[in-house]
Design a protein around this motif. Structure first.
Motif, mmCIF file in Angstrom:
data_model
loop_
_atom_site.group_PDB
_atom_site.id
_atom_site.type_symbol
_atom_site.label_atom_id
_atom_site.label_comp_id
_atom_site.label_asym_id
_atom_site.label_seq_id
_atom_site.Cartn_x
_atom_site.Cartn_y
_atom_site.Cartn_z
ATOM 1 N N PRO A 177 0.779 -1.245 0.000
ATOM 2 C CA PRO A 177 0.000 0.000 0.000
ATOM 3 C C PRO A 177 0.806 1.288 0.000
ATOM 4 C CG PRO A 177 -0.049 -1.026 2.176
ATOM 5 C CD PRO A 177 0.620 -2.004 1.254
ATOM 6 N N SER A 178 2.090 1.253 0.372
ATOM 7 C CA SER A 178 2.834 2.511 0.479
ATOM 8 C C SER A 178 4.320 2.275 0.251
ATOM 9 C CB SER A 178 2.628 3.129 1.871
ATOM 10 O OG SER A 178 3.333 2.379 2.849
ATOM 11 N N GLY A 179 5.035 3.391 0.063
ATOM 12 C CA GLY A 179 6.476 3.305 -0.073
ATOM 13 C C GLY A 179 7.152 2.775 1.179
ATOM 14 N N SER A 180 6.598 3.085 2.339
ATOM 15 C CA SER A 180 7.167 2.591 3.593
ATOM 16 C C SER A 180 7.074 1.067 3.671
ATOM 17 C CB SER A 180 6.446 3.219 4.788
ATOM 18 O OG SER A 180 6.572 4.616 4.770
ATOM 19 N N ASP A 181 5.916 0.525 3.269
ATOM 20 C CA ASP A 181 5.771 -0.928 3.241
ATOM 21 C C ASP A 181 6.727 -1.556 2.227
ATOM 22 O OD1 ASP A 181 3.362 -1.463 5.059
ATOM 23 O OD2 ASP A 181 2.576 0.063 3.720
ATOM 24 N N ARG A 182 6.955 -0.848 1.129
ATOM 25 C CA ARG A 182 7.841 -1.375 0.100
ATOM 26 C C ARG A 182 9.282 -1.428 0.588
ATOM 27 N NH1 ARG A 182 5.942 -2.443 -4.319
ATOM 28 N NH2 ARG A 182 4.230 -0.961 -4.157
ATOM 29 N N ILE A 183 9.734 -0.372 1.277
ATOM 30 C CA ILE A 183 11.122 -0.404 1.748
ATOM 31 C C ILE A 183 11.292 -1.406 2.882
ATOM 32 C CG2 ILE A 183 11.612 1.947 0.967
ATOM 33 C CD1 ILE A 183 11.565 2.794 3.943
ATOM 34 N N ARG A 184 10.251 -1.601 3.680
ATOM 35 C CA ARG A 184 10.355 -2.618 4.726
ATOM 36 C C ARG A 184 10.505 -4.005 4.112
ATOM 37 N NH1 ARG A 184 5.768 -5.021 8.786
ATOM 38 N NH2 ARG A 184 7.171 -6.050 10.235
ATOM 39 N N ALA A 185 9.707 -4.287 3.089
ATOM 40 C CA ALA A 185 9.816 -5.591 2.422
ATOM 41 C C ALA A 185 11.190 -5.770 1.798
ATOM 42 C CB ALA A 185 8.729 -5.715 1.358
ATOM 43 N N ALA A 186 11.725 -4.707 1.216
ATOM 44 C CA ALA A 186 13.028 -4.799 0.559
ATOM 45 C C ALA A 186 14.156 -4.998 1.561
ATOM 46 C CB ALA A 186 13.275 -3.545 -0.281
ATOM 47 N N VAL A 187 14.145 -4.257 2.656
ATOM 48 C CA VAL A 187 15.238 -4.399 3.621
ATOM 49 C C VAL A 187 15.183 -5.757 4.298
ATOM 50 C CG1 VAL A 187 14.108 -3.352 5.648
ATOM 51 C CG2 VAL A 187 16.582 -3.195 5.392
ATOM 52 N N ASP A 188 13.992 -6.285 4.519
ATOM 53 C CA ASP A 188 13.878 -7.628 5.086
ATOM 54 C C ASP A 188 14.457 -8.675 4.136
ATOM 55 O OD1 ASP A 188 12.735 -6.622 7.359
ATOM 56 O OD2 ASP A 188 10.687 -7.225 6.876
ATOM 57 N N ALA A 189 14.277 -8.460 2.826
ATOM 58 C CA ALA A 189 14.819 -9.396 1.840
ATOM 59 C C ALA A 189 16.336 -9.276 1.722
ATOM 60 C CB ALA A 189 14.166 -9.153 0.479
ATOM 61 N N ILE A 190 16.833 -8.039 1.766
ATOM 62 C CA ILE A 190 18.267 -7.796 1.627
ATOM 63 C C ILE A 190 19.029 -8.199 2.886
ATOM 64 C CG2 ILE A 190 20.000 -5.938 1.452
ATOM 65 C CD1 ILE A 190 18.005 -4.447 -0.346
ATOM 66 N N ASP A 191 18.444 -7.910 4.033
ATOM 67 C CA ASP A 191 19.168 -7.996 5.299
ATOM 68 C C ASP A 191 18.317 -8.650 6.381
ATOM 69 O OD1 ASP A 191 21.112 -7.467 7.304
ATOM 70 O OD2 ASP A 191 20.147 -5.546 7.774
ATOM 71 N N PRO A 192 18.016 -9.940 6.246
ATOM 72 C CA PRO A 192 17.176 -10.595 7.260
ATOM 73 C C PRO A 192 17.828 -10.678 8.638
ATOM 74 C CG PRO A 192 18.075 -12.212 5.724
ATOM 75 C CD PRO A 192 18.389 -10.862 5.153
ATOM 76 N N GLU A 193 19.159 -10.536 8.704
ATOM 77 C CA GLU A 193 19.856 -10.607 9.990
ATOM 78 C C GLU A 193 19.827 -9.288 10.753
ATOM 79 O OE1 GLU A 193 20.894 -13.496 11.104
ATOM 80 O OE2 GLU A 193 20.140 -14.362 9.226
ATOM 81 N N GLY A 194 19.430 -8.192 10.091
ATOM 82 C CA GLY A 194 19.325 -6.903 10.771
ATOM 83 C C GLY A 194 20.630 -6.163 10.936
#
Length: 240
Positions: free
Chosen positions: A72-89
């Motif tokens: 629904p939003s750019g914020s949701d999109r970046i959250r999905a992307a960072v979780d995919a790129i960096d699941p370890e945090g």
């Protein structure tokens, strides 16, 4: 801190369809935004809603993550992307740079990162610039930031954001849509439903304020060009 710049982009746009691929001086707009962000020296990726965007970024050797186009939003999109790129945090901050700002100064991203680094109470960092002219005060397309900002200070806590007319003799602060999130704040924000003020003003940052999160803003000297409609696109092409 260890920040990552993410640029959310999708092809669907009411006023300017296929905006990320719009040609500006021989380059797609999203490529220009990516290269400007890359010049900050921070790691960068595009959170793409469409494979066409991934293709043009990968064609220049960049990194793009394909996300659900129905987010629904750019914020949701970046959250999905960072979780995919960096699941370890490992990245503890995410800087959301807009893909429709093809000439944004690379320092905008680092300014947001600096707020997060220097203000432990800050959950979300953003930017403001002085009004361009008096018409900004009554223009609902210009989002105004109300800040706890003393005379000659260049950084302060955001009290509210509004599209409404502001009165009084003092100049207004135009909000610039670049955000820096602590990773935990981004997760908390995206997990929450839309808030009443957010729905009323159509400004998602009000959700964070209603949740009790702190947003801090730094003053920049000039607002970057944002391409939202065909006239803006022609202005961008004139600068290329």
């Amino acid at each position: 801190m260890n920040p990552l710049i993410l640029i959310p982009a999708r092809m669907a746009a009411t006023r300017l369809p296929n905006k990320p691929l719009a040609d500006i001086g021989g380059k797609p707009m999203i490529v220009r935004a990516y290269q400007q962000a890359e010049a900050s020296g921070l790691p960068v990726a595009v959170a793409a809603g469409d494979p066409e965007i991934v293709a043009v970024i990968e064609a220049i050797g960049g990194r793009a993550i394909l996300t659900d186009p129905d987010l629904p939003s750019g914020s949701d999109r970046i959250r999905a992307a960072v979780d995919a790129i960096d699941p370890e945090g490992d990245f503890d901050a995410v800087i959301n740079v807009q893909g429709d700002m093809p000439f944004a100064d690379p320092g905008l991203a680092t300014a947001c990162a600096a707020i997060l680094h220097g203000e432990p109470s800050c959950d979300i960092a953003t930017l403001v610039a002085i009004e361009a002219d008096l018409s900004d005060r009554t223009n609902p397309d210009v989002v105004k930031a109300i800040l706890a900002l003393g005379e000659n200070e260049r950084q302060g806590r955001a009290l509210y954001f509004t599209r409404s007319t502001l009165y009084g003799d003092a100049p207004i602060w135009r909000h610039i849509g670049v955000y820096g999130y602590r990773r935990a704040a981004l997760n908390r924000f995206c997990a929450a439903p839309q808030s009443p003020l957010e729905r009323r003003e159509k400004l998602e940052q009000l959700r964070a304020l209603e949740m009790g999160m702190q947003i801090w803003a730094a003053v920049i000297d000039e607002a970057p060009l944002s391409v939202d409609n065909p006239a803006d696109l022609e202005a961008a092409r004139a600068l290329a």
